[in-house]
Design a protein around this motif. Structure first.
Motif, PDB file in Angstrom:
ATOM      1  N   UNK A  34       0.829  -1.205   0.000  1.00 17.81           N
ATOM      2  CA  UNK A  34       0.000   0.000   0.000  1.00 17.81           C
ATOM      3  C   UNK A  34       0.866   1.258   0.000  1.00 17.81           C
ATOM      4  N   UNK A  35       1.900   1.281   0.835  1.00 18.27           N
ATOM      5  CA  UNK A  35       2.784   2.452   0.865  1.00 18.27           C
ATOM      6  C   UNK A  35       3.600   2.573  -0.418  1.00 18.27           C
ATOM      7  N   UNK A  36       3.961   1.440  -0.970  1.00 18.46           N
ATOM      8  CA  UNK A  36       4.661   1.433  -2.254  1.00 18.46           C
ATOM      9  C   UNK A  36       3.799   2.121  -3.319  1.00 18.46           C
ATOM     10  N   UNK A  37       2.531   1.745  -3.369  1.00 17.69           N
ATOM     11  CA  UNK A  37       1.615   2.340  -4.341  1.00 17.69           C
ATOM     12  C   UNK A  37       1.467   3.844  -4.091  1.00 17.69           C
ATOM     13  N   UNK A  38       1.371   4.241  -2.809  1.00 15.22           N
ATOM     14  CA  UNK A  38       1.219   5.658  -2.477  1.00 15.22           C
ATOM     15  C   UNK A  38       2.423   6.466  -2.941  1.00 15.22           C
ATOM     16  N   UNK A  39       3.630   5.927  -2.753  1.00 15.75           N
ATOM     17  CA  UNK A  39       4.836   6.618  -3.213  1.00 15.75           C
ATOM     18  C   UNK A  39       4.842   6.734  -4.733  1.00 15.75           C
ATOM     19  N   UNK A  40       4.463   5.650  -5.398  1.00 15.96           N
ATOM     20  CA  UNK A  40       4.468   5.653  -6.862  1.00 15.96           C
ATOM     21  C   UNK A  40       3.455   6.634  -7.430  1.00 15.96           C
ATOM     22  N   UNK A  41       2.234   6.634  -6.891  1.00 17.19           N
ATOM     23  CA  UNK A  41       1.218   7.527  -7.464  1.00 17.19           C
ATOM     24  C   UNK A  41       1.516   8.990  -7.129  1.00 17.19           C
ATOM     25  N   UNK A  42       2.083   9.250  -5.949  1.00 16.13           N
ATOM     26  CA  UNK A  42       2.441  10.626  -5.599  1.00 16.13           C
ATOM     27  C   UNK A  42       3.536  11.151  -6.531  1.00 16.13           C
ATOM     28  N   UNK A  43       4.560  10.324  -6.773  1.00 13.52           N
ATOM     29  CA  UNK A  43       5.628  10.732  -7.680  1.00 13.52           C
ATOM     30  C   UNK A  43       5.118  10.979  -9.084  1.00 13.52           C
ATOM     31  N   UNK A  44       4.241  10.109  -9.537  1.00 12.69           N
ATOM     32  CA  UNK A  44       3.662  10.267 -10.874  1.00 12.69           C
ATOM     33  C   UNK A  44       2.885  11.575 -10.995  1.00 12.69           C
ATOM     34  N   UNK A  45       2.044  11.840 -10.010  1.00 11.54           N
ATOM     35  CA  UNK A  45       1.197  13.034 -10.060  1.00 11.54           C
ATOM     36  C   UNK A  45       2.040  14.305 -10.000  1.00 11.54           C
TER      37      UNK A  45
END
Length: 538
Positions: A429-440
């Motif tokens: 879940x935290x992995x996904x949060x880091x990835x989507x934040x960086x993308x955005x």
């Protein structure tokens, strides 16, 4: 000049700056091709870069990070602290729990899971501060010193970087009407030149920093995720498995980024905190409860007393490597994540006063991190001092196993597998949060501050971040990831110092009633009830 005049209005680059879109994609492709064409040679280059920075510029990183912390504290207690990040009567966009959840998840989620046990166990075996105090490795005093050093690396110095970047971007965006992008932070120094080549270069450097800072975190996260799946389901620990995991999680992160802050990122962040609380309670109640509560109070006080001298200390021995391996890596990692987390903090902090923003962000999130580190790392240290042991051997063998070895060593057999599964779910879940934040954040920069950048670019960059993480793992694993985080921090550290100077000039310009370039929408909003700059500062 209006920012939207620089964006393409048709074609594949519709909604983003075409020159920056091409340059950013070319930058990623060049890095990937260079790395995979000769992995051994590329890994050698990355190692040389890391060694040069650590041995030559360590003093510079120490100085920059300390100055940023002092600057944040000064601003918080200055006359400018009463200014609001938005109109003077504006209220915060997000409630405190949601704001804290998104901030904490984006800023340190995956990293703190990786290091909260491994780092104090490493320092428990030796560090320069133990040598200066003649403390024996493996002793109770060594455990306390190990906790002090770990809290130092996860404390106010690092958070100050994120917070100053976030404050600067939020101030110039919500109060001065400039686009939400890094170049806007330099408007008082550059004026309308931020819309030209200099501004493009600043934003590209921010993208470069965000890219490799995020890749480092994703690489660490997927390594620990692989260890968790190995523990739970006996899945092989290998680079191949980790690359497959990166692909899967990058796809999920991209879908979250496409849904935006208000939906996917907000929901994931809130669940991250809820799941974390369950795991923390397990460690606290099933572990050495009294020892952990006492260690938290002692460690926080010990950290506060020693953080300034530790923050200004540089290793006098030319050949010593500890500070480069640890403090310089951490400062580089925090700096490289500065644009990402800073812009994300700015995105979610509209409506708060500067003083409220600074004091809250400099206390609550660090204390949350301290609680996490003391409970997880303190449990492992207690086991080594008074319990079954085995954590040191596990960390020295494979640091990604530290979390699972500690859960098992707690000894509650009925809950060992469920808690290990919960920890792995949280890593994902935290992995996904880091990835989507960086993308955005990258897509927001490319679209010159658009809060809803084109979805096709969110998809491109969501997959691109995963690709860079995979390439770095193939090229050299953790060492390559650490190298690129430290290297990416160097150019952004210069921008950060300029941002501090620019923010002070922006405050003074506002006090003098000097207006900046604004969009028509923002100008009309400001006319609807904003006080004069002089009355806001009085």
């Amino acid at each position: 000049m209006q920012p939207n005049e620089l964006l393409a209005n048709k074609g594949i680059f519709k909604g983003v700056h075409p020159g920056m879109g091409i340059a950013s994609i070319a930058m990623v492709l060049a890095f990937v091709v260079f790395t995979i064409s000769n992995v051994e040679f590329a890994n050698g280059i990355y190692s040389d870069i890391k060694s040069w920075i650590q041995t030559t510029l360590g003093w510079y990183y120490i100085t920059v990070v300390s100055l940023v912390l002092f600057f944040a504290i000064w601003v918080a207690f200055s006359q400018f602290g009463k200014l609001r990040l938005g109109k003077d009567d504006e209220k915060p966009e997000f409630g405190f729990f949601t704001w804290f959840s998104m901030l904490f998840s984006c800023a340190i989620g995956t990293g703190i899971l990786f290091w909260s046990i491994a780092e104090p166990i490493f320092h428990f075996q030796g560090n320069p501060f133990m040598e200066m105090g003649s403390i024996a490795a493996g002793s109770a005093e060594a455990a306390q010193m190990a906790m002090r050093v770990t809290l130092f690396h996860w404390g106010l110095h690092g958070w100050a970087i994120y917070i100053v970047v976030g404050l600067t971007l939020a101030y110039f965006t919500y109060r001065r009407g400039l686009p939400l992008t890094v170049r806007s932070a330099l408007y008082p120094l550059l004026g309308d030149r931020i819309y030209g080549p200099i501004g493009h270069a600043v934003d590209l450097l921010a993208i470069f920093s965000t890219l490799f800072g995020t890749a480092t975190t994703l690489g660490l996260g997927v390594s620990q995720m692989n260890a968790g799946l190995n523990y739970l389901f006996d899945i092989e620990i290998s680079t191949t498995v980790q690359v497959v995991l990166i692909v899967i999680i990058s796809i999920i992160g991209t879908l979250s980024a496409v849904s935006g802050v208000e939906k996917g990122i907000k929901l994931l962040s809130e669940w991250n905190i809820r799941i974390s609380l369950i795991l923390i309670l397990f460690f606290l109640l099933a572990g050495p409860t009294v020892f952990l509560l006492g260690m938290f109070t002692t460690s926080v006080g010990d950290y506060v007393w020693n953080m300034i001298p530790m923050g200004l200390w540089t290793d006098p021995e030319p050949g010593a490597q500890w500070q480069g391996w640890w403090t310089i890596f951490y400062w580089g990692w925090w700096l490289s994540w500065g644009p990402l987390v800073g812009m994300f903090i700015a995105r979610i902090s509209r409506g708060r006063t500067i003083r409220q923003f600074l004091l809250t962000a400099l206390t609550i999130p660090p204390l949350g991190g301290f609680l996490w580190i003391v409970i997880f790392g303190g449990t492992a240290l207690h086991m080594e001092l008074y319990g079954v042991g085995g954590i040191v051997d596990a960390v020295n063998s494979d640091m990604t196993l530290a979390l699972y070895t500690t859960i098992e060593a707690i000894g509650v057999e009925a809950l060992t597998w469920p808690m290990a599964a919960l920890a792995t779910l949280m890593i994902i879940s935290w992995f996904v949060t880091s990835a989507d934040s960086g993308t955005l954040v990258i897509c927001t920069i490319l679209s010159l501050g658009d809060k809803n950048p084109p979805q096709k670019f969110r998809i491109i960059w969501g997959l691109g971040l995963g690709g860079v993480s995979a390439v770095l793992l193939i090229a050299g694993g953790l060492k390559a990831l650490q190298t690129m985080a430290i290297a990416a921090a160097l150019p952004f550290s210069i921008i950060l110092l300029l941002m501090c100077a620019s923010l002070v000039k922006g405050f003074r310009d506002e006090a003098e009633g000097i207006e900046y370039t604004r969009s028509n929408e923002q100008s009309s909003k400001d006319k609807e009830g904003k006080q004069s700059p002089q009355s806001a500062l009085s």
